[in-house]
Design an enzyme around this catalytic site. Sequence first.
Site, PDB file in Angstrom:
ATOM      1  N   CYS A 273       0.798  -1.229   0.000  1.00 31.87           N
ATOM      2  CA  CYS A 273       0.000   0.000   0.000  1.00 31.87           C
ATOM      3  C   CYS A 273       0.832   1.281   0.000  1.00 31.87           C
ATOM      4  O   CYS A 273       0.277   2.377   0.026  1.00 31.87           O
ATOM      5  CB  CYS A 273      -0.969  -0.013   1.179  1.00 31.87           C
ATOM      6  SG  CYS A 273      -0.140   0.314   2.755  1.00 31.87           S
TER       7      CYS A 273
ATOM      8  N   ASP B 257      28.951   2.492 -12.679  1.00 30.45           N
ATOM      9  CA  ASP B 257      28.734   3.711 -11.913  1.00 30.45           C
ATOM     10  C   ASP B 257      29.201   3.481 -10.478  1.00 30.45           C
ATOM     11  O   ASP B 257      28.617   2.684  -9.742  1.00 30.45           O
ATOM     12  CB  ASP B 257      27.230   4.032 -11.948  1.00 30.45           C
ATOM     13  CG  ASP B 257      26.901   5.310 -11.201  1.00 30.45           C
ATOM     14  OD1 ASP B 257      27.793   5.844 -10.501  1.00 30.45           O
ATOM     15  OD2 ASP B 257      25.754   5.758 -11.304  1.00 30.45           O
TER      16      ASP B 257
END
Length: 456
Positions: A212, A363
């Site tokens: 949720c 990265d």
Amino acid sequence: MKLKVFLAVFACKLTIKLLRLLGRGGTAIPGKIALRICPDLLFQLAKDVKCVVVTGTNGKTTSSRIIEEIYVKAEASYFANRSGANLINGITSIFIENSTLTGKPKKENAVIECDEAASKEVCRLINPAVVLVTNVFRDQLDRYGEVSGTLENILIGIKNSPRAVVCLNSDCSLTASIAEQIPNRVIFYGVDVPIYKNPVSEVSDAPHCIKCKHEYEYSYRTFGHLGGFCCPDCGYKRPEPQVSVTDILSTELSFTKVRVQVFGEDDVITINLPGGYNIYNAVGALAVSEAVGFRRMLAKDAIASFTCGFGRMEEFDLGGHSARIILVKNPAGANQVLNYLAGLSAETVFVCCLNDNSADGKDVSWVWDANFEKLADMSELIPEIYVSGIRSGDMAVRLKYAGIDEDKLRIFDDYDELIDAMKNQSLPVIIMPTYTAMMDLRAKMSTAFGGKEFWE
Ligand SMILES: [Zn+2]
């Protein structure tokens, strides 16, 4: 069909032999060749082998080694992909090595470490008896991706494993959520209590409810996003584990002692590697042992005696003092190394080797997400920090920003010089490399101080 299997197996075995003659341990190429000749080869080879598949972001290799040790203690016939070849080509190579020329298995069982993304296909082909999911963390390789992609791949893999008993980390809100989406028997494992007295503060990889999106509340945390999570909005919460650590009895330089509860029965186990993440690896392996049906004593013995190697707390003797290599792949892993360092009571030299090859992640900015500031607090116990690797400059900058005194930092452009420096001082050394840095450095250290090649 039979002819295709034979040709594929033959070509693969021949390629492995040739590569070994050339002194190379490549495990992916032979499997790739075999799969070209016979695309469903892995299914054919695995159908009579009882497999345990280990997947998840962190802890796959160590968990697999502990599980392997249980098979050794049980004197069971098994094989495993030891070399970190955890994609479909490498896994196929291992199955071929352990098959006859006609594709019959030489061993009854297999312990297979599997990359998260590869697990959906690998599970479909080998139909495992047990799947262990260690955890889901953000990896440096999918820095801009979502952990939900990793979770989805693992879920598909398990949905492709209809007969598997699934062992899930109940403390990882992402991993635990798999349970409700599968019909399989699930064994939850976890740690019921905090692990560290003063853990590094970390950015959570999963702060919000997977169902949720409300922010989780925690009754306690172990590290990262792991712990007693609960969503106050929808009620999704940490499932009660059947196999759990109920108390941390002692944490030492080279081992940890914990109290466990396994399906209601209490016991004390010694984990033959230090570090909080190895507590999870041990209790995950214990859950697998229950799923397979081994006697509990065997798992306990295995956890107390296994060794790992290959950059997972691998120890080298530098001549009177030791060096331990702890591979890191992401901020969560680096933070665990820092937690481990913080728990040591003796002076130590810390070594960081940062590479940016594709297997490390191009990265390197993830180093800013790890809490190296913690090192500044350990100033007295860490008199020197050595930095090396392709991106040693970036690492040094990160450490300076973390508040490390520049006089403490030594940068080495060359691993031979780094090895000499480690050897020519007398303190124990903890080395934290990224993947390709680990491969290069440990090869040189194996030559200098003795050790096995990775395919042995
Ligand atoms: Zn919720």
